[in-house]
Design an enzyme around this catalytic site. Structure first.
Site, PDB file in Angstrom:
ATOM      1  N   GLU A  83       4.760  -3.376  -4.485  1.00  0.00           N
ATOM      2  CA  GLU A  83       4.112  -2.083  -4.471  1.00  0.00           C
ATOM      3  C   GLU A  83       4.271  -1.310  -5.849  1.00  0.00           C
ATOM      4  OE1 GLU A  83       2.438  -1.365  -2.003  1.00  0.00           O
ATOM      5  OE2 GLU A  83       1.879   0.646  -2.180  1.00  0.00           O
ATOM      6  N   HIS A  85      -5.613  -0.660  -6.946  1.00  0.00           N
ATOM      7  CA  HIS A  85      -4.243  -0.826  -6.013  1.00  0.00           C
ATOM      8  C   HIS A  85      -4.056  -2.331  -5.943  1.00  0.00           C
ATOM      9  CE1 HIS A  85      -1.244   0.342  -3.569  1.00  0.00           C
ATOM     10  NE2 HIS A  85      -1.126  -0.594  -3.029  1.00  0.00           N
ATOM     11  N   GLU A  86      -4.914  -2.727  -5.133  1.00  0.00           N
ATOM     12  CA  GLU A  86      -4.969  -4.109  -4.549  1.00  0.00           C
ATOM     13  C   GLU A  86      -4.961  -5.269  -5.710  1.00  0.00           C
ATOM     14  OE1 GLU A  86      -3.981  -4.480  -1.555  1.00  0.00           O
ATOM     15  OE2 GLU A  86      -4.384  -2.505  -0.947  1.00  0.00           O
TER      16      GLU A  86
HETATM   17 ZN    ZN Z   1       0.228  -1.864  -1.655  1.00  0.00          ZN
END
Ligand code: ZN
Length: 501
Positions: free
Chosen positions: A296, A266-267
């Site tokens: 996002e 995710h990061e």
């Molecule tokens: Zn995020």
């Protein structure tokens, strides 16, 4: 000054502000990763000093004159320069609309509210936080008044996180999302099938050192450049930095390695976006992310569409087995994939799976808009929260800590932020679908550990575009449609339901 010279002068000033704010961002990284507690006092002074320096430059009448001159001649400017002028003008207009007394008051109240919230959450003491919530809501309304709006006071707040997004646009998307998502959640709930998470994962001990080693292998392979980044450990994972130096963090759970592996992906997705911004135009909107929703979408795409896929795990599986030969001795690849697709309604947003996550956001959106429209008294919020939770997820939180007090956002005055998470989820699915059509299919490449076709596509269509377009416009330009619900619904149906048949 000629128009060219005026533009160069503008870029010079933007870069000066960027140098200061990127220094502030590394200081804040340091604060979260390295700083001993004793450094807190001076660090907070350093930060507000740097903020003040940026604010002074942003509200400098000379900068406004430069912008206005360029804006008057916008028809003579190239497309790129027009975008720089438009975005910068909007940002400085915004900074000038908020009186400095208001900004100071908001920062004072929200930092107090944050402290009260931290304690209130720990003690499950809602009463102490309610007066602050009330203050924060009224500050948010005041802020909307200063910024100006047509249809809804919520709009100018949403706009700062996702440029161009409005309450009515989000309401339409979320209504459709909710209608199509609830039946998927229900089908999973009705099934008896559950992955062997307890026996095969959480009852074993997973070395943090090895999690870190494997996590680094995974993020390097998808394209995270460690010469321009690094990985550290923090309680709440995040990504921060600037072109040429984009850092990520993670945390390790010794009873479940997938928490850190998926959060690293995710990061790293956030970091790939930042590392992919155009270094030539640094400091200007041409080298800035569009907004929180698009950001996002990048993290969710790598975390979910890639990181939970069968083809990704075809490549990653032997590496996983090698790293954790003892712990994973009787775990099969299919079981691992089922574990990564575990879905069940829970109380906590940040622990929610991909299927139920958006319902947590819809809940917050519906309550937050009511608060801003004065349709809901802050003191009635807990009741409203419980009723919505029951309605959307079929569960009632046992206490406020796992209910209305769980998120930091309202305590820090970030009204309008929540929808970005769901926008990111929808956009991730829509982008991935288009990427597959144009640059895929990816299955074979992913199985061989080759993520370059996807990353190159994202670099070209999203990362390199900077802030030339707003969220919906960019989406339409890249995928042919404005933001849609169906690609996400198709994605969760095809990736989750087979496990629960
Ligand atoms: Zn995020």
């Amino acid at each position: 000054m000629s128009i060219d010279e005026t533009y160069d002068e503008l870029v010079e000033r933007l870069r000066e502000m960027y140098e200061i704010s990127s220094a502030a961002s590394i200081l804040s990284w340091d604060q979260r990763v390295n700083m001993p507690p004793g450094g807190a006092k001076l660090r907070s002074r350093q930060q507000s000093r740097l903020q003040e320096l940026v604010h002074k430059r942003k509200t400098d009448p000379e900068l406004r004159d430069l912008i206005n001159k360029l804006h008057d001649h916008r028809d003579d400017l190239s497309f790129d320069r027009r975008a720089v002028v438009r975005e910068t003008k909007e940002e400085i207009d915004r900074a000038r609309k908020l009186p400095s007394e208001f900004v100071a008051e908001k920062s004072r109240v929200t930092s107090e509210a944050y402290n009260v919230w931290t304690e209130a959450k720990q003690k499950n003491d809602l009463e102490s936080f309610l007066p602050y919530l009330e203050k924060n809501v009224s500050l948010a309304r005041e802020e909307a008044d200063y910024l100006g709006y047509e249809d809804s006071p919520y709009n100018p707040l949403l706009d700062q996180y996702d440029p161009g997004m409005t309450e009515s646009r989000i309401a339409t998307l979320f209504d459709e999302l909710r209608t199509k998502l609830v039946p998927v959640v229900d089908r999973i709930k009705e099934s008896d099938a559950r992955p062997p998470t307890t026996e095969k994962v959480t009852e074993r001990d997973w070395s943090s050192e090895r999690q870190k080693q494997l996590g680094e292998t995974l993020v390097r392979q998808i394209g995270y450049d460690m010469d321009k980044g690094r990985i550290d450990t923090t309680e709440h994972p995040f990504c921060s930095g600037y072109v040429g130096d984009v850092r990520i963090t993670t945390r390790f759970n010794s009873s479940n390695p997938f928490v850190s592996l998926t959060s690293l992906l995710h990061e790293a997705g956030h970091a790939l976006y930042e590392q992919g911004l155009d270094p030539e135009t640094w400091g200007t909107p041409l080298s800035e992310p569009v907004g929180m929703g698009v950001h996002e979408s990048q993290s969710r795409l790598w975390e979910n569409m890639v990181g939970r896929s069968e083809s990704f795990w075809s490549w990653a599986w032997p590496r996983f087995k090698e790293t954790f030969s003892d712990q994973s001795s009787n775990l099969t690849r299919d079981e691992l994939l089922f574990i990564l697709h575990e879905s069940e309604p829970g109380y906590i947003r940040v622990e929610a799976d991909e299927v139920t996550y958006n319902l947590h956001i819809i809940l917050r959106f519906e309550l937050e808009r009511k608060l801003l429209h004065n349709d809901l008294e802050p003191e009635k919020l807990p009741e409203a929260w419980e009723a919505k939770m029951e309605e959307l997820l079929g569960i009632t939180p046992p206490n406020h800590r796992q209910g209305v007090l769980q998120d930091v956002h309202w305590s820090s005055g970030a009204f309008g932020y929540f929808p970005s998470y769901a926008i990111g989820n929808l956009l991730a699915a829509q982008l991935f679908q288009t990427a597959e059509e144009e640059a895929g299919p990816f299955d074979e490449a992913f199985s061989n550990g080759n993520f370059d076709p996807l990353l190159s596509w994202l670099r070209d269509r999203i990362h390199r575009k900077g802030k030339r377009h707003r969220t919906d416009e960019l989406t339409e330009q890249v995928t042919g449609d404005p933001l849609q619900v169906d690609p996400f619904i198709e994605h969760v149906k095809s990736s989750y339901l087979p496990y629960y048949e």
